[in-house]
Scaffold this motif. Structure first.
Motif, mmCIF file in Angstrom:
data_model
loop_
_atom_site.group_PDB
_atom_site.id
_atom_site.type_symbol
_atom_site.label_atom_id
_atom_site.label_comp_id
_atom_site.label_asym_id
_atom_site.label_seq_id
_atom_site.Cartn_x
_atom_site.Cartn_y
_atom_site.Cartn_z
ATOM 1 N N TYR B 62 47.147 37.402 47.184
ATOM 2 C CA TYR B 62 47.559 38.331 46.201
ATOM 3 C C TYR B 62 48.391 38.747 46.505
ATOM 4 N N SER B 63 47.604 39.097 48.530
ATOM 5 C CA SER B 63 48.518 40.055 49.467
ATOM 6 C C SER B 63 50.091 39.534 49.431
ATOM 7 N N LEU B 64 50.115 38.135 49.348
ATOM 8 C CA LEU B 64 50.607 37.620 50.067
ATOM 9 C C LEU B 64 52.457 37.321 49.056
ATOM 10 N N LEU B 65 51.709 37.564 47.716
ATOM 11 C CA LEU B 65 52.068 37.847 46.505
ATOM 12 C C LEU B 65 52.868 39.167 46.198
ATOM 13 N N GLU B 66 51.905 40.444 46.692
ATOM 14 C CA GLU B 66 52.667 41.057 46.368
ATOM 15 C C GLU B 66 53.641 41.567 47.560
ATOM 16 N N ALA B 67 53.667 40.911 48.736
ATOM 17 C CA ALA B 67 54.587 40.888 49.462
ATOM 18 C C ALA B 67 55.794 40.023 49.172
ATOM 19 N N GLU B 68 55.843 39.511 48.229
ATOM 20 C CA GLU B 68 56.542 38.548 47.694
ATOM 21 C C GLU B 68 57.577 39.273 46.579
ATOM 22 N N GLY B 69 56.759 40.561 45.885
ATOM 23 C CA GLY B 69 57.389 40.667 44.560
ATOM 24 C C GLY B 69 56.963 40.613 43.638
ATOM 25 N N VAL B 70 56.409 39.614 43.722
ATOM 26 C CA VAL B 70 55.982 39.127 42.159
ATOM 27 C C VAL B 70 54.608 39.775 41.522
ATOM 28 N N LEU B 71 53.274 40.217 42.546
ATOM 29 C CA LEU B 71 53.179 41.446 41.976
ATOM 30 C C LEU B 71 52.516 42.829 42.528
ATOM 31 N N GLN B 72 52.261 43.855 41.973
ATOM 32 C CA GLN B 72 52.494 45.033 42.283
ATOM 33 C C GLN B 72 50.483 45.502 42.102
ATOM 34 N N ARG B 73 49.617 46.077 43.203
ATOM 35 C CA ARG B 73 48.771 47.186 43.458
ATOM 36 C C ARG B 73 48.467 48.037 42.746
ATOM 37 N N GLN B 74 47.899 48.029 42.148
ATOM 38 C CA GLN B 74 47.170 49.700 41.687
ATOM 39 C C GLN B 74 45.763 49.943 41.567
ATOM 40 N N ARG B 75 45.755 51.106 43.378
ATOM 41 C CA ARG B 75 44.778 51.047 43.790
ATOM 42 C C ARG B 75 43.756 51.292 43.467
ATOM 43 N N GLY B 76 42.531 51.292 43.384
ATOM 44 C CA GLY B 76 41.555 51.385 42.574
ATOM 45 C C GLY B 76 41.081 50.303 41.294
ATOM 46 N N LYS B 77 42.192 49.674 41.120
ATOM 47 C CA LYS B 77 42.396 49.370 39.701
ATOM 48 C C LYS B 77 42.577 47.905 40.647
#
Lengths: 129, 129
Positions: B62-77
DNA sequence: TATGCTGTATTAATACTATAATACACATAG
DNA sequence: CTATGTGTATTATAGTATTAATACAGCATA
């Protein structure tokens, strides 16, 4: 020397360990008799050099193929394809070795929502025989 | 909760690292809009449990996908599919993501001396849509 | 506020993969 | 015999992958 001139290739960015890529390729070429029983394999050092990898990596692949019964070691000479292999592989049996790749590409196509006809058309276009 | 019920799978014996298998699947599902922008992904812990794998392995994907721009993190969710992704992927563009698998299966078929027609027939038989 | 859910950080341990530089036993051609 | 070619073993180093057990901050809700 009976140069078979077989070419082994690797996909460096695929994530699959090099020694496993080598093993799988040799297995397929033996199954199809592109490498016949008794045929000599290219030396560890020559393969290592042409792929720009460490010789021990190729040696590991060859060793595992020997343990598997696909290759035989000739001390001081090299590796040859085993002479006592299970009988000639029919196309059905070879197709069995292709199953994982077929499952894989269908899974990927489904996840990409690429339909059967599109997939078939694309393979037809790319596979020149 | 908006359960998307997407199913992620792994091939434990393929040699490809688990986190890479996860990444590739999510990428494909996003490209095909099976996972639309804003869609929630299953939690790290639930995926880890259903695959019998360590949560950190999924977190890494997930972290790598976030760095790639595919995913976004929603803190606490949780993680959602990015809302600002490059425009709708055409079938041609999705086909591009399938190219490595196509190259791979053609290479394998050639090494097994399985002809184009046999390959096409086999895929046709296995790909039910 | 308390509970339970998110993703993540940390530390440690283990295993696998690959490289590098040598060295060795064996075979063979000169 | 010598030189060169086999595959392999050894030692050391490095990077990566995975697991385990905890812990923490943020969010949502009863």
């Amino acid at each position: 020397m009976t140069e078979q001139h077989i070419s082994l290739e690797i996909a460096p960015s695929s994530g699959v360990p090099i020694y496993r890529q080598i093993i799988e390729q040799v297995r397929r070429m033996v199954a199809s008799k592109q490498l016949k029983p008794g045929a000599e394999l290219p030396s560890v050092r020559s393969v290592a050099q042409s792929l720009a990898v460490n010789p021990m990596t190729i040696s590991k692949a060859y060793s595992l193929l020997e343990a598997e019964g696909v290759l035989q070691r000739q001390r001081g000479k090299g590796m040859i394809v085993s002479s006592n292999l299970p009988e000639s592989q029919s196309e059905d049996q070879r197709l069995h070795l292709l199953q994982p790749a077929i499952e894989q590409i269908i899974t990927e196509a489904r996840q990409l929502e690429i339909g059967r006809e599109t997939l078939l058309k694309e393979i037809k276009a790319r596979y020149k025989e």
